[in-house]
Write an enzyme that holds these catalytic residues in place. Sequence first.
Site, mmCIF file in Angstrom:
data_model
loop_
_atom_site.group_PDB
_atom_site.id
_atom_site.type_symbol
_atom_site.label_atom_id
_atom_site.label_comp_id
_atom_site.label_asym_id
_atom_site.label_seq_id
_atom_site.Cartn_x
_atom_site.Cartn_y
_atom_site.Cartn_z
ATOM 1 C CB CYS A 2 -113.445 24.814 24.786
ATOM 2 S SG CYS A 2 -113.399 23.035 24.597
ATOM 3 N NE ARG A 28 -109.720 29.539 25.178
ATOM 4 C CZ ARG A 28 -108.745 29.470 26.062
ATOM 5 N NH1 ARG A 28 -107.720 30.297 25.971
ATOM 6 N NH2 ARG A 28 -108.767 28.584 27.026
ATOM 7 C CD1 TRP A 75 -108.492 20.876 21.500
ATOM 8 C CD2 TRP A 75 -108.868 21.668 19.443
ATOM 9 N NE1 TRP A 75 -107.468 20.462 20.694
ATOM 10 C CE2 TRP A 75 -107.674 20.926 19.432
ATOM 11 C CE3 TRP A 75 -109.315 22.255 18.260
ATOM 12 C CZ2 TRP A 75 -106.904 20.767 18.275
ATOM 13 C CZ3 TRP A 75 -108.544 22.100 17.122
ATOM 14 C CH2 TRP A 75 -107.357 21.366 17.137
ATOM 15 C CG ASN A 101 -111.538 25.969 28.624
ATOM 16 O OD1 ASN A 101 -110.788 26.880 28.935
ATOM 17 N ND2 ASN A 101 -111.097 24.863 28.096
ATOM 18 N N GLY A 102 -112.389 22.907 30.092
ATOM 19 C CA GLY A 102 -111.612 22.204 31.111
ATOM 20 C C GLY A 102 -111.904 20.725 31.046
ATOM 21 C CD GLU A 481 -89.072 18.419 18.381
ATOM 22 O OE1 GLU A 481 -88.960 17.655 17.412
ATOM 23 O OE2 GLU A 481 -89.873 19.369 18.401
ATOM 24 C CE LYS A 485 -89.775 22.275 16.561
ATOM 25 N NZ LYS A 485 -90.673 21.202 16.794
ATOM 26 C CD GLU A 488 -89.906 23.201 12.677
ATOM 27 O OE1 GLU A 488 -90.054 22.730 13.810
ATOM 28 O OE2 GLU A 488 -90.726 23.035 11.769
ATOM 29 C CG HIS A 504 -69.186 5.169 14.702
ATOM 30 N ND1 HIS A 504 -68.226 4.197 14.738
ATOM 31 C CD2 HIS A 504 -69.736 5.195 15.943
ATOM 32 C CE1 HIS A 504 -68.209 3.633 15.945
ATOM 33 N NE2 HIS A 504 -69.113 4.228 16.696
ATOM 34 C CE LYS A 604 -99.186 23.250 14.171
ATOM 35 N NZ LYS A 604 -97.918 22.991 14.890
HETATM 36 C C1 F6R Z 1 -92.015 20.393 13.344
HETATM 37 C C2 F6R Z 1 -93.350 20.008 12.945
HETATM 38 C C3 F6R Z 1 -93.476 18.919 11.937
HETATM 39 C C4 F6R Z 1 -94.632 17.981 12.315
HETATM 40 C C5 F6R Z 1 -94.855 16.951 11.205
HETATM 41 C C6 F6R Z 1 -95.919 15.951 11.595
HETATM 42 O O1 F6R Z 1 -92.037 21.441 14.263
HETATM 43 O O2 F6R Z 1 -94.317 20.556 13.387
HETATM 44 O O3 F6R Z 1 -92.298 18.196 11.820
HETATM 45 O O4 F6R Z 1 -94.305 17.350 13.514
HETATM 46 O O5 F6R Z 1 -95.235 17.597 10.031
HETATM 47 O O6 F6R Z 1 -97.132 16.584 11.829
HETATM 48 P P1 F6R Z 1 -98.285 15.873 12.648
HETATM 49 O O7 F6R Z 1 -97.793 15.672 14.032
HETATM 50 O O8 F6R Z 1 -99.444 16.801 12.541
HETATM 51 O O9 F6R Z 1 -98.545 14.559 11.964
#
Ligand code: F6R
Length: 609
Positions: A2, A28, A75, A101-102, A481, A485, A488, A504, A604
Site C-alpha cells: 500500500c 503501490r 492494496w 503498509n504491511g 515459465e 518469459k 513474450e 520424442h 497485462k
Molecule cells: C506472462 C503473463 C501472462 C499471464 C496470463 C494470466 O508473463 O503475465 O501469461 O500469466 O495472462 O493472467 P492472470 O494471472 O492475471 O490470470
Amino acid sequence: MCGIFGCILKEGKAAPLIHESLKRLEYRGYDSVGIATIADGKLFLKKDQGKIDEVHNLLNLDDLPGSIGIGHTRWATHGAPLKVNSHPHIDCKGEIVVVHNGIIENFLELKAELQNLGHAFVSKTDTEVMAHLIEETWKQNPKLSLQQAVLESLKRIEGSYAFAILSTREPDKIICARNESPLVLGINGKGVFCASDIPAFLAVTNKAVYINNGELVTLTADGYKIQKIQDGSPVVREPTTIEWTAEMAVKQGYPHFMIKEIHEQPETLRNTLRIQENYLDLLATFLDRANEVFLVACGTSYHACLAASYMFSKLAFLPTFPVYASEFVEQCGKSVSIDTTILAVSQSGETADTIAAVACAQQRAATILSLTNVIGSTLTRISRVYIGTQAGPEIGVAATKTFTSQLSVLAQLAIRLAKKRGKVSQDEMDLLKEKLNQLPDYVDMVVKTQEEKVKQLAKKYASSKVYFYLGRGVSTATAYEGRLKLMEIAYIPSIAFPAGESKHGPISLIEAGFPVVFVCPRDDGHRTIIGNIMEMKARGAHIIAIVEEGDEEIKALADDFIEVPKGIPSVLTPIPFVIPLQLLAYYTALEKGYDPDMPRNLAKSVTVK
Ligand code: F6R
C-alpha cells in the site's frame, strides 16, 4: 503493498498535498483511499473504496481542513476493498488515527485480547488493532506521550509495518515507525513529509531521510527525531539529496518495472509467507475433502498450477489436474459435478478464460477456491474461499513477482495439506518450513550473485534463432515459465518440454549452437537429466545449465551455468530457479533493443476469450 503519506506544513492546507502525493503512490495500490487531518484539535476523515480519482470526485478529498494529516492508498490484503476496511483506521474514541503498509501477523490474537477489554472493531483489517492498542496503552498509562504510547504498543506488534499515526491529544505531531515496509522522510523549509516512497514528495523536495527497520520517528513542523524502537535510543541521520526524476523515482531508479519487480521478489516473498495460517487451513480443508481437484489458470499462472500439481502429489499425496483455463470447458466441463473442487489461480483475477472456466464449474455446483493478487477482483467475488498473494501491484506486463508469490502460497498449502493428511514426518515438515522461510534470502542471493553473469549470457546468445528449455519433474514448470518469459519479451521462438519427452520429437530440431537451457536442481531427476544433457550435447547444442552450487558434474558438462544455493527441497526449487530465467529474458530483450515493459501484442490483463 500500500502507499502511506503524511505531512505537517508550516502554512496552508495539508489535504490537497496528501491527495496529490497519494496519486504518485497509486502504483503501490489503488483499491481504496483515505485521508485524515486535524484542525483546531478536531479530527477530520474521508475515505472510500475505489481509485483515488473516483473517491475524490465523490468526496472532494481536498476540502479537509488543517495543516497536518495522513493518507493511504490501499492494496487489500486483510479484508475486502470496502469503505469500512479503507485506511485511516481509528480507535473507539476517535482520538487516534492510523495508516499502515504491511502485515500485522499477530493481529487476530491482539484483536481478541482488545475485544475482551471492551474495544469495538469495525473493520476486518489487521491495521485497526494498532489504533486500539495505542488507546489501550494510554488507558493503562495516561501520562505517556503519544510517542511513548506508540513505542510501547509497537513492542506487541509482530510482522511488517510502516505506520503513520496522528492523535487529537497531541495535534501537532505525526509518529511513524518502520519494520520491513518502506518508509522515507522528506524535508524542506515549508514542512516535513513521511511516505512509503520518494515519488510521493519529489515534487516538493529532493531532501530525503531513509528510515531503517526498527526505528520510530516523531515529526513536528520543525523537523524530525529518530529513535530505536527497541530501547528508545536516539539516532542521528542527515538528509540526502535525491537526484532522480519523477519517472525514475516511481521505478526506484530501475530502468524498467520488470527488473524492479524481479528485484522486489525477496520482499514480496517475505510478505506472502506471512499469510494468516487460518486462510491456508481453510483452503487445505476444502482440498482435503475434495474428490477431484482441477487447477485452472492461464499463462504464467498456469505454470504455477503445473508446479503445484507436483507439490500436492509429492507432499500431500493428492492428485490434482492442471488445466489451461481456455480449454477447461471443452476438456473437463461436462465431468464437473458437486464433488469437484476448482482451485483457480490468476494474478489479476480478471482473466476472461479463467473466469469463464470458473463460471462453468460453478453452474455445475463445484466448490470454487482461488488464489489471486487482486482482492476484490471478479475471481474473489465468485469464489467460496480465496487467498491473496500479497505481491503488490505488478506493473510489468511479464509476470515475475506474482509467479513466485503464487508458488510460495501453493507450497504453503501443499505443506498444510500434507500435515492434515499425515503424509510427512515432523522432521520433513520442519525442514520444508525452514527452507520455505529461507527462500527470500536465497532469491536475494541469486539476484545479487548471478545477475551480471546472466547479463553476459544474454549477450552471448541474443542472436539465437530458437531456444530450448528442458526440466524434469517440478522443474518442467520452471522450464515452461522460462520459455514463456523469453518469448513474450525477447520475441525468440522457444520450445519447452519435460526433458524426457524431448527425445520424442523436439530433438530433431537441434542444430549446432542451439542454446538449450536445462533446469537441474539436485533432485530425483538429477541422474536422468545428465543423460538428457549428453544427448543434446552430442548433437551440438550449447548447454546452459541452472544448477545447484557445487554441482560439479553438471557444471563440467555445461557450456555455461548459473548457480542457485544448494539444499532446497525439490518442490520448492521453482522459486529460486526461475529467477535466472526471468533475468535472462529481461537482458535478452534489452540486447535486442526491445522494451520489456511493453511487449508487442500483449496486455497485462486478458479480459477477452
Ligand atoms: C506472462 C503473463 C501472462 C499471464 C496470463 C494470466 O508473463 O503475465 O501469461 O500469466 O495472462 O493472467 P492472470 O494471472 O492475471 O490470470
